[in-house]
Design a protein around this motif. Structure first.
Motif, PDB file in Angstrom:
ATOM      1  N   ARG A 420       1.043  -1.520   0.097  1.00  0.00           N
ATOM      2  CA  ARG A 420      -0.438  -0.016  -0.093  1.00  0.00           C
ATOM      3  C   ARG A 420       0.902   1.328  -0.212  1.00  0.00           C
ATOM      4  N   ALA A 421       1.813   1.254   0.907  1.00  0.00           N
ATOM      5  CA  ALA A 421       3.260   2.303   0.450  1.00  0.00           C
ATOM      6  C   ALA A 421       3.283   2.337  -0.358  1.00  0.00           C
ATOM      7  N   MET A 422       3.863   1.533  -0.986  1.00  0.00           N
ATOM      8  CA  MET A 422       4.583   1.573  -3.228  1.00  0.00           C
ATOM      9  C   MET A 422       3.646   2.095  -3.132  1.00  0.00           C
ATOM     10  N   HIS A 423       2.323   1.523  -3.702  1.00  0.00           N
ATOM     11  CA  HIS A 423       0.531   2.014  -4.203  1.00  0.00           C
ATOM     12  C   HIS A 423       0.737   3.848  -4.755  1.00  0.00           C
ATOM     13  N   LEU A 424       1.058   4.354  -2.775  1.00  0.00           N
ATOM     14  CA  LEU A 424       0.617   5.868  -2.798  1.00  0.00           C
ATOM     15  C   LEU A 424       2.557   6.240  -3.228  1.00  0.00           C
ATOM     16  N   ILE A 425       3.373   6.071  -3.641  1.00  0.00           N
ATOM     17  CA  ILE A 425       4.727   6.790  -3.512  1.00  0.00           C
ATOM     18  C   ILE A 425       4.521   6.294  -5.433  1.00  0.00           C
ATOM     19  N   PHE A 426       3.856   4.893  -5.999  1.00  0.00           N
ATOM     20  CA  PHE A 426       3.726   5.572  -7.490  1.00  0.00           C
ATOM     21  C   PHE A 426       2.530   6.689  -7.241  1.00  0.00           C
ATOM     22  N   ALA A 427       1.566   6.894  -7.098  1.00  0.00           N
ATOM     23  CA  ALA A 427       0.607   7.717  -7.521  1.00  0.00           C
ATOM     24  C   ALA A 427       1.584   9.155  -7.139  1.00  0.00           C
ATOM     25  N   ASP A 428       2.050   9.409  -6.530  1.00  0.00           N
ATOM     26  CA  ASP A 428       3.014  10.348  -6.138  1.00  0.00           C
ATOM     27  C   ASP A 428       3.782  10.498  -7.564  1.00  0.00           C
ATOM     28  N   ARG A 429       4.382   9.350  -7.628  1.00  0.00           N
ATOM     29  CA  ARG A 429       5.849  10.052  -9.354  1.00  0.00           C
ATOM     30  C   ARG A 429       4.674  10.065 -10.880  1.00  0.00           C
ATOM     31  N   LEU A 430       3.513   9.562 -10.582  1.00  0.00           N
ATOM     32  CA  LEU A 430       3.036   8.870 -11.042  1.00  0.00           C
ATOM     33  C   LEU A 430       2.479  10.383 -12.251  1.00  0.00           C
ATOM     34  N   ALA A 431       1.776  11.697 -10.558  1.00  0.00           N
ATOM     35  CA  ALA A 431       1.336  12.736 -11.160  1.00  0.00           C
ATOM     36  C   ALA A 431       2.203  13.649 -10.493  1.00  0.00           C
ATOM     37  N   GLN A 432       3.461  13.229  -9.929  1.00  0.00           N
ATOM     38  CA  GLN A 432       4.298  13.902  -9.910  1.00  0.00           C
ATOM     39  C   GLN A 432       4.202  15.353  -8.707  1.00  0.00           C
ATOM     40  N   THR A 433       3.949  14.572  -7.681  1.00  0.00           N
ATOM     41  CA  THR A 433       3.255  15.219  -7.022  1.00  0.00           C
ATOM     42  C   THR A 433       3.746  15.005  -5.441  1.00  0.00           C
ATOM     43  N   ASP A 434       3.419  15.276  -4.046  1.00  0.00           N
ATOM     44  CA  ASP A 434       4.148  15.008  -3.003  1.00  0.00           C
ATOM     45  C   ASP A 434       3.269  14.802  -2.345  1.00  0.00           C
ATOM     46  N   THR A 435       1.854  14.227  -2.112  1.00  0.00           N
ATOM     47  CA  THR A 435       0.436  14.474  -2.368  1.00  0.00           C
ATOM     48  C   THR A 435       0.861  13.280  -0.862  1.00  0.00           C
ATOM     49  N   TYR A 436       1.440  11.907  -1.182  1.00  0.00           N
ATOM     50  CA  TYR A 436       1.139  11.127  -0.594  1.00  0.00           C
ATOM     51  C   TYR A 436       2.256  10.300   0.663  1.00  0.00           C
ATOM     52  N   ARG A 437       3.442  11.785   0.363  1.00  0.00           N
ATOM     53  CA  ARG A 437       4.872  11.703   1.349  1.00  0.00           C
ATOM     54  C   ARG A 437       4.430  10.629   3.001  1.00  0.00           C
ATOM     55  N   GLU A 438       3.835  10.955   3.453  1.00  0.00           N
ATOM     56  CA  GLU A 438       4.299  11.186   5.352  1.00  0.00           C
ATOM     57  C   GLU A 438       3.213   9.806   4.584  1.00  0.00           C
ATOM     58  N   GLN A 439       1.804   9.399   4.611  1.00  0.00           N
ATOM     59  CA  GLN A 439       1.044   7.898   4.853  1.00  0.00           C
ATOM     60  C   GLN A 439       2.072   7.544   3.983  1.00  0.00           C
ATOM     61  N   ALA A 440       3.254   7.533   2.882  1.00  0.00           N
ATOM     62  CA  ALA A 440       3.744   6.247   2.430  1.00  0.00           C
ATOM     63  C   ALA A 440       5.021   6.121   3.606  1.00  0.00           C
ATOM     64  N   LEU A 441       4.991   6.838   4.502  1.00  0.00           N
ATOM     65  CA  LEU A 441       6.581   6.341   5.704  1.00  0.00           C
ATOM     66  C   LEU A 441       5.667   6.347   6.626  1.00  0.00           C
ATOM     67  N   ALA A 442       4.711   6.666   6.592  1.00  0.00           N
ATOM     68  CA  ALA A 442       4.308   6.185   7.625  1.00  0.00           C
ATOM     69  C   ALA A 442       3.377   4.383   7.675  1.00  0.00           C
ATOM     70  N   GLN A 443       3.978   3.917   6.634  1.00  0.00           N
ATOM     71  CA  GLN A 443       4.152   2.750   7.474  1.00  0.00           C
ATOM     72  C   GLN A 443       5.218   2.114   6.957  1.00  0.00           C
ATOM     73  N   LEU A 444       6.004   2.566   6.709  1.00  0.00           N
ATOM     74  CA  LEU A 444       7.975   2.276   7.619  1.00  0.00           C
ATOM     75  C   LEU A 444       8.380   2.547   9.243  1.00  0.00           C
ATOM     76  N   HIS A 445       7.173   3.152   8.895  1.00  0.00           N
ATOM     77  CA  HIS A 445       7.813   4.165  10.864  1.00  0.00           C
ATOM     78  C   HIS A 445       6.494   2.875  11.769  1.00  0.00           C
ATOM     79  N   TYR A 446       5.114   1.639  11.324  1.00  0.00           N
ATOM     80  CA  TYR A 446       4.561   1.022  11.900  1.00  0.00           C
ATOM     81  C   TYR A 446       5.749  -0.329  11.709  1.00  0.00           C
ATOM     82  N   LEU A 447       6.149  -1.042  10.598  1.00  0.00           N
ATOM     83  CA  LEU A 447       6.552  -0.993   9.987  1.00  0.00           C
ATOM     84  C   LEU A 447       8.502  -1.862  11.211  1.00  0.00           C
TER      85      LEU A 447
END
Ligand code: G3I
Ligand code: 9MR
Ligand code: ZN
Length: 546
Positions: A420-447
């Motif tokens: 799911r983090a990867m999904h968010l990261i690719f959403a940002d890459r494809l749209a050239q945004t940084d919208t989901y950075r914190e939510q993507a990083l939160a998955q690493l924090h959980y892990l």
């Protein structure tokens, strides 16, 4: 106080959101620096009721603390948490270790002390393997990575692992420059590509002369937990070929052909030939190519059963198009997509549609010379962004920031959230945004510890690392510490093994259904395709630091 402060036990990056979760009802908290000086005071925010872990928690935000250094959290009148770091390099070591894990999983070669440290063992599984359906056919299938805590080698699991690792390399090549200490280190190509090549060469051995690919190569039964790989001497069998294995193989070989084209042309050429042969098998055998796999009655190793195989052929078509520019493959991908019947956003060992969609979107966006139909891509692109929005909403509604709902705590739940983090990261890459950075990083924090059990799910890291993985070499090698850098499967509400059922009562809240017990394969095994998305997300974190 161990579970007082639940946070990423490796710390946080400057410039990014930093927080901890606690179940202590208090008003305030302090952040102390290494000298014990209070550098920040904040208010605990809450209460938040959490059904997944049946608890009420409060959140302390310390994002304002940005100076690199060592800190602790103090809750006045209650206690102080363990030390953690803030710095631009806090996730470098874990990324290296997550990748190094693949070296430890290598089959068919001596793991030598200069690379493996204490976790050495002799070469294993070098003998002939028997074709289950035609026992007179025998040949070796050396190399590759052991799948998990067992010593099987399974094609579909291998394919998605390679895909995640190659995606990580393609997205963040700059963070793969530091050697991890493998025999190939210091050569012409980055270690991640050398490590993946070790798997690709094994995968070639799984392809039959007619192009079809064996589903797996394993013994008939799992060996005992105390058996080192070189002592696992039962006969090895090639399980029957399967559509899922052949499709996933075609996809990942085409992907490798593209990624290695300039860095290792011979390997790339051979991968492309292998991909085309596998794809051709489907065209010649439409009936067999649409069927799922089930274990033959006397083979009891992992089944990786998958009845829906359209997604594998969708992925293969998309990757072959991206590798060759041949529009017939694109037309095939579009046709399979239109027929539906699978999740075209799925990322996992069974659901690979998302890899196909990514190949189309990344190829269409970046490699416009390929002549994609931009109108057609608008649909998958919108679908990808809509899923990202709903995943981000899930994360935002959760004090731990995790993208998991109660039903998502299944076997391998840590893979679910990393994908799911990867999904968010690719959403940002494809749209050239940084919208989901914190939510993507939160998955690493959980892990890495920001979870209800304050458990770091990676061996060798954090103040409460996983220490008793269901991983045969770690159980059998006589070394106290397990192999480092391994990702545990994580909480599994279905408690699908004796150890989990013995240690967790029925009705245990989903997010708490985890035991750091070597017997608990349904919560505490490790697997190559759980580490691979962790490599991706750690690399993203390291590449995105300010
Ligand atoms: O997704 C469903 C969910 O919708 C449903 O409510 C729930 C109820 O049972 O099940 C969920 O499915 C689970 C599935 O994993 C999800 O991927 C199954 O219960 C669960 O049994 C299944 O577990 C798989 C396990 O093998 C057993 O087959 C794991 O995904 C898979 O990672 C694991 O793989 C094993 C290999 O077989 C052998 N090598 C080790 C490896 C890792 O444990
Ligand atoms: O060790 C096996 C693990 O790799 C698998 O994921 C798991 C489920 O297929 O099975 C484990 O093996 C167990 C077997 O299924 C039942 N008897 C105990 C085995 C563990 O020692
Ligand atoms: Zn082996």
């Amino acid at each position: 106080m161990n579970a007082l402060v639940r946070m990423n036990q490796l710390g946080y990056l400057p410039g990014m959101r930093k927080w901890f979760v606690t179940d202590v009802k208090a008003e305030e908290f302090e952040v102390l620096d290494a000298e014990g000086t209070c550098v920040w005071m904040g208010r605990l925010e809450g209460p938040h009721m959490l059904p997944a872990s049946a608890e009420t928690v409060f959140v302390g935000d310390l994002s304002a603390v940005d100076q690199a250094g060592l800190y602790t959290i103090r809750i006045p009148g209650v206690g102080t948490g363990p030390a953690f770091r803030i710095g631009p390099d806090v996730y470098i070591d874990v990324q290296q270790a997550l990748l190094k894990f693949f070296y430890y999983q290598r089959c068919g070669t001596d793991l030598l002390p200069q690379y493996a440290g204490a976790w050495t063992h002799a070469a294993c599984h070098l003998g002939d393997c028997i074709d289950y359906e035609q026992p007179q056919l025998r040949r070796p299938s050396p190399g590759g990575w052991h799948d998990a805590g067992d010593y099987g080698k399974y094609t579909v699991a291998a394919a998605v692992t390679v895909a995640d690792l190659l995606l990580a390399y393609e997205c963040f090549p700059q963070v793969f420059a530091i050697p991890v200490g493998i025999p190939e280190s210091g050569g012409d190509i980055p270690d991640i590509l050398s490590e993946v090549a070790y798997e690709l060469r094994w995968l070639w051995t799984m392809q039959r002369a007619d192009g079809a690919v064996y589903h797996k190569v394993t013994t008939k039964e799992f060996p005992g937990l105390g058996v080192m790989p070189e002592n696992d001497l039962a006969p090895l069998y090639f399980a029957p070929v399967s559509a899922a294995a052949t499709g996933a193989f075609a996809a990942v070989m085409a992907m490798a052909a593209r990624v290695y084209r300039t860095v290792h042309p011979e390997l790339a050429t051979r991968c492309l030939q292998a991909a085309r042969r596998a794809y051709h098998w489907r065209e010649e055998n439409p009936q067999a190519a649409s069927q799922g796999f089930i274990n033959p009655p006397d083979i009891h190793t992992g089944e990786y059963g998958d009845v829906v195989v359209a997604d594998e052929w969708y992925w293969a078509s998309a990757e072959l198009w991206r590798a060759t520019g041949d529009m017939e493959y694109l037309a095939a991908a579009q046709r399979i997509h239109a027929e539906g019947g699978f999740d075209s956003l799925g990322l996992g060992w069974a659901d690979v549609g998302g890899y196909g969609t990514l190949a189309l979107l990344l190829g269409g966006a970046r490699e416009s010379g390929l002549g994609t139909d931009a109108d057609w891509l608008a649909g998958p692109s919108r679908a990808w962004q809509e899923r990202a929005q709903s995943l981000a909403a899930l994360s935002q509604a959760n004090p731990y920031g995790v993208c998991l709902d109660e039903p998502d705590y299944i076997w391998g739940s840590n893979m679910v959230l990393l994908h799911r983090a990867m999904h968010l990261i690719f959403a940002d890459r494809l749209a050239q945004t940084d919208t989901y950075r914190e939510q993507a990083l939160a998955q690493l924090h959980y892990l890495l510890g920001c979870n209800p059990l304050a458990q770091c799910y990676v061996s060798g890291f954090g103040y409460r690392p996983m220490i008793h993985p269901h991983h045969r070499p770690s159980v059998a090698d006589g070394v106290l510490e397990p192999v480092p850098g391994m990702v545990a499967g994580g909480p599994n509400r279905h408690r699908q093994d004796e150890a989990a059922r013995a240690r967790l009562r029925e009705g245990t809240p989903p997010a708490r259904c985890y035991v750091d017990d070597e017997g608990s394969y349904s919560t505490n095994e490790v697997a190559i395709y759980w580490n691979a998305p962790a490599v991706f997300v750690a690399a993203y974190a390291n590449a995105s630091k300010i």
